[in-house]
Design a protein around this motif. Structure first.
Motif, short mmCIF file in Angstrom:
data_model
loop_
_atom_site.label_atom_id
_atom_site.label_comp_id
_atom_site.label_asym_id
_atom_site.label_seq_id
_atom_site.Cartn_x
_atom_site.Cartn_y
_atom_site.Cartn_z
N LEU A 1 10.18 0.66 -5.25
CA LEU A 1 9.52 1.18 -4.23
C LEU A 1 9.12 0.38 -3.27
O LEU A 1 9.33 0.69 -1.79
CB LEU A 1 8.15 1.59 -4.81
N ALA A 2 8.55 -1.00 -3.54
CA ALA A 2 8.22 -1.74 -2.47
C ALA A 2 9.45 -2.34 -1.51
O ALA A 2 9.20 -2.42 -0.47
CB ALA A 2 7.33 -2.91 -3.08
N THR A 3 10.53 -2.58 -2.48
CA THR A 3 11.71 -3.05 -1.92
C THR A 3 12.29 -2.04 -0.59
O THR A 3 12.54 -2.11 0.67
CB THR A 3 12.78 -3.21 -2.83
N GLU A 4 12.11 -0.53 -1.08
CA GLU A 4 12.46 0.55 -0.19
C GLU A 4 11.61 0.50 1.03
O GLU A 4 12.06 0.87 2.33
CB GLU A 4 12.35 1.70 -0.82
N LYS A 5 10.16 0.76 0.67
CA LYS A 5 9.39 0.70 1.89
C LYS A 5 9.60 -0.53 2.83
O LYS A 5 9.18 -0.37 4.00
CB LYS A 5 7.64 0.52 1.39
N ARG B 1 -0.32 8.28 -11.88
CA ARG B 1 -1.45 7.71 -12.02
C ARG B 1 -1.87 6.84 -11.04
O ARG B 1 -1.31 6.68 -10.01
CB ARG B 1 -1.02 6.63 -13.46
N SER B 2 -3.37 6.49 -10.67
CA SER B 2 -3.73 5.78 -9.58
C SER B 2 -3.27 4.50 -9.69
O SER B 2 -3.16 3.70 -8.78
CB SER B 2 -5.30 5.70 -9.73
N ILE B 3 -3.34 3.78 -11.06
CA ILE B 3 -2.94 2.22 -11.27
C ILE B 3 -1.77 2.14 -12.04
O ILE B 3 -1.67 2.56 -13.21
CB ILE B 3 -4.08 1.47 -11.69
N PRO B 4 -0.68 1.14 -11.66
CA PRO B 4 0.26 0.91 -12.52
C PRO B 4 -0.25 0.22 -13.73
O PRO B 4 -1.16 -0.52 -13.42
CB PRO B 4 1.13 0.14 -11.59
N THR B 5 0.36 0.44 -14.72
CA THR B 5 0.11 -0.57 -16.06
C THR B 5 0.87 -1.84 -15.91
O THR B 5 1.69 -2.00 -14.95
CB THR B 5 0.35 0.10 -17.22
N GLY B 6 0.48 -2.71 -16.70
CA GLY B 6 1.28 -3.89 -16.82
C GLY B 6 2.70 -3.81 -17.63
O GLY B 6 3.12 -4.91 -18.01
N SER B 7 3.11 -2.56 -17.86
CA SER B 7 4.24 -2.49 -18.40
C SER B 7 5.39 -3.05 -17.72
O SER B 7 5.51 -2.78 -16.41
CB SER B 7 4.47 -1.05 -18.74
N ARG B 8 6.49 -3.45 -18.40
CA ARG B 8 7.82 -3.78 -17.55
C ARG B 8 8.11 -2.47 -16.65
O ARG B 8 8.84 -2.94 -15.66
CB ARG B 8 8.79 -4.17 -18.45
N GLU B 9 8.28 -1.38 -17.17
CA GLU B 9 8.80 -0.04 -16.66
C GLU B 9 7.96 0.12 -15.22
O GLU B 9 8.64 0.28 -14.23
CB GLU B 9 8.72 1.13 -17.62
N ASP B 10 6.72 0.04 -15.28
CA ASP B 10 5.83 0.22 -14.21
C ASP B 10 5.90 -0.80 -13.20
O ASP B 10 6.23 -0.59 -11.97
CB ASP B 10 4.54 0.20 -14.31
N LEU B 11 6.42 -2.16 -13.57
CA LEU B 11 6.60 -3.19 -12.49
C LEU B 11 7.91 -3.10 -11.76
O LEU B 11 7.87 -3.19 -10.68
CB LEU B 11 6.67 -4.43 -13.30
N GLU B 12 8.86 -2.62 -12.67
CA GLU B 12 10.16 -2.39 -11.98
C GLU B 12 10.31 -1.10 -10.89
O GLU B 12 10.61 -1.20 -9.88
CB GLU B 12 11.05 -1.97 -13.19
N ILE B 13 9.33 -0.14 -11.28
CA ILE B 13 9.32 1.05 -10.54
C ILE B 13 8.64 0.58 -9.32
O ILE B 13 9.04 0.92 -8.14
CB ILE B 13 8.59 2.19 -11.29
N PHE B 14 7.63 -0.14 -9.49
CA PHE B 14 6.89 -0.49 -8.22
C PHE B 14 7.49 -1.44 -7.34
O PHE B 14 7.61 -1.34 -6.07
CB PHE B 14 5.42 -1.20 -8.71
N LEU C 1 0.85 -1.05 -0.07
CA LEU C 1 -0.11 -0.01 -0.11
C LEU C 1 0.92 1.14 -0.04
O LEU C 1 0.72 2.26 -0.74
CB LEU C 1 -0.86 0.10 0.94
N ARG C 2 2.04 1.23 0.72
CA ARG C 2 2.68 2.45 0.86
C ARG C 2 3.51 2.61 -0.42
O ARG C 2 3.74 3.99 -1.04
CB ARG C 2 3.94 2.29 1.95
N ALA C 3 3.80 1.35 -1.12
CA ALA C 3 4.48 1.56 -2.27
C ALA C 3 3.42 2.02 -3.39
O ALA C 3 3.87 2.82 -4.46
CB ALA C 3 5.14 0.16 -2.84
N LEU C 4 2.37 1.77 -3.35
CA LEU C 4 1.20 2.00 -4.41
C LEU C 4 1.18 3.76 -4.14
O LEU C 4 0.96 4.41 -5.13
CB LEU C 4 0.00 1.44 -4.12
N TRP C 5 1.06 4.13 -2.95
CA TRP C 5 0.68 5.43 -3.07
C TRP C 5 1.83 6.19 -3.26
O TRP C 5 1.78 7.50 -3.78
CB TRP C 5 0.52 5.86 -1.22
N GLU C 6 3.13 5.83 -3.33
CA GLU C 6 4.45 6.48 -3.87
C GLU C 6 4.42 6.55 -4.97
O GLU C 6 4.79 7.42 -5.83
CB GLU C 6 5.63 5.69 -3.13
N PHE C 7 4.03 5.38 -5.61
CA PHE C 7 3.95 5.22 -7.33
C PHE C 7 3.08 6.21 -7.57
O PHE C 7 3.27 6.97 -8.65
CB PHE C 7 3.52 3.98 -7.79
#
Length: 388
Positions: free
Chosen positions: A301-305, A285-298, A273-279
């Motif tokens: 962020l999740a690893t950092e959180k 954008r409210s929802i990450p797409t299924g792209s490789r770039e969005d997956l890597e960013i998320f 949830l914290r990673a989603l809000w940071e994204f």
């Protein structure tokens, strides 16, 4: 359909007033004494929480922001419980996707405002409740708008608007809830600022001490009464809360990360949830797409959180991240029903000033059938310190 924030299909129990050039709804006072008809109607719940709590409910004026599946459940439970007034605010239009998860609308409502479309069906649940639809953008409302409500509930919004609404509620000293559902996952956040409530229990031989029980909860008073030949103790407690912008960056309590075993018990949903809000903040954008770039960013962020929360890396597995991302933005009726029921029950308890409220972040993980509550606050002073 309402235009420009007009309240539609509402009982004429309110009158408009001008606050800083904005037309707002001012609720008319209701008589405090509950009628015999209402006692008969609400007999089962009065047996649970008493006439006084029901009287507080019937005078409550609640703002519900957003009208998707989760809000449908919240509205249903609050209206059936017999609150005084409910204002539903949503500036979005009904889409075909809404038809699969919401039960107050039909195909005839596609293209109409969500709040206005739902009002007539909500009213059938309990005609005694005054209902109002507001079609404004919530971010255009001044802080004074929130002052007329006893409770504000925001559903299925990104973190940025939740921060703004929470700050406005604190400005006018009004309790605030935020909640969201993402498929099998969901959360409820509470910022009641400072909330006093009473619990009843059979009196024990050990006297109740007026002192801090936790870093957020203090026993402030204790009285006794005799009921059915038993000594019943009524203990008044006070809970202190933090706004969502602080809770979102606060650590877990020390006892929750004091051992490796306890760290393993913290679900990675909090991290996600914290990673989603940071994204949402970074990508706009409210929802990450299924792209490789969005997956890597998320994932980054999740690893950092996860590290910030001091949780073990092995609990943040790739399949968990994948499952969460697949669920983001979706609505599943059993989950929203459970989440909405939990939220409405907590609101009812808070209005009646009974039982322990959510403090302050409840997570719902249907995959693991877990619903832990975490008290997320920026500072944890020692319990033996002075009570402020």
């Amino acid at each position: 359909m309402a235009e420009n924030g007009q309240h539609v299909n509402g009982t004429p129990s309110s009158s408009p007033a001008i606050v800083d050039g904005t037309s707002v709804l001012q609720p008319s006072p209701q008589p405090h004494a509950i009628s015999a008809d209402e006692i008969a109607l609400y007999d089962r719940q009065i047996r649970l929480w008493g006439v006084k709590a029901q009287e507080k409910l019937r005078s409550a004026n609640i703002l519900l922001i957003g009208m998707k599946a989760l809000a449908n459940e919240v509205a249903k439970n609050l209206v059936l419980a017999g609150i005084g007034s409910l204002t539903i605010l949503d500036d979005q239009l009904v889409t075909e996707d809404d038809l699969g998860s919401q039960f107050f609308i039909s195909e005839l409502h596609v293209g109409l405002n969500r709040a206005a479309a739902a009002i007539s069906q909500v009213r059938t649940l309990n005609p005694r409740v005054a209902l109002h639809a507001d079609t404004d953008n919530i971010l255009l409302k001044p802080p004074e708008f929130y002052a007329m409500f006893d409770m504000i509930i925001a559903t299925d919004l990104d973190l940025a608007p939740l921060k703004i609404i929470n700050s406005a509620c604190r400005f006018v000293n009004k309790p605030f809830y935020a909640a969201g559902s993402h498929g099998f996952y969901g959360f409820i956040f509470a910022d009641l600022i400072s909330h006093d409530y009473v619990i009843q229990r059979e009196k024990s031989n050990v006297p109740t001490q007026l002192k801090a029980e936790t870093v957020t909860r203090t026993v402030v008073a204790s009285n006794t009464k005799t009921e059915n030949g038993k000594q019943i103790e009524m203990v008044a407690k006070r809970e202190l809360y933090s706004p969502i912008n602080l809770a979102n960056t606060s650590p877990l309590q020390p006892e929750q990360i004091s051992s490796w075993r306890r760290k393993l018990q913290v679900p990675p949903l909090l991290t996600c949830l914290r990673a989603l809000w940071e994204f949402q903040s970074l990508a706009g954008r409210s929802i990450p797409t299924g792209s490789r770039e969005d997956l890597e960013i998320f994932t980054t962020l999740a690893t950092e959180k996860h590290k910030e929360l001091q949780l073990p890396a092995e609990t943040l597995r790739s399949e968990i991240l994948r499952s969460f991302l697949q669920n983001v933005g979706s609505e599943i009726a059993p989950v929203t029903a459970f989440l909405g029921g939990q939220l409405a029950q907590d609101v009812i308890n808070v209005l009646g000033r009974r039982e322990q409220p959510i403090q302050n972040f409840l997570l719902i993980d249907s995959d693991d059938s877990k619903g832990p509550v975490y008290a997320l606050h920026p500072i944890f002073p020692p319990l033996d310190g002075p009570i402020l």
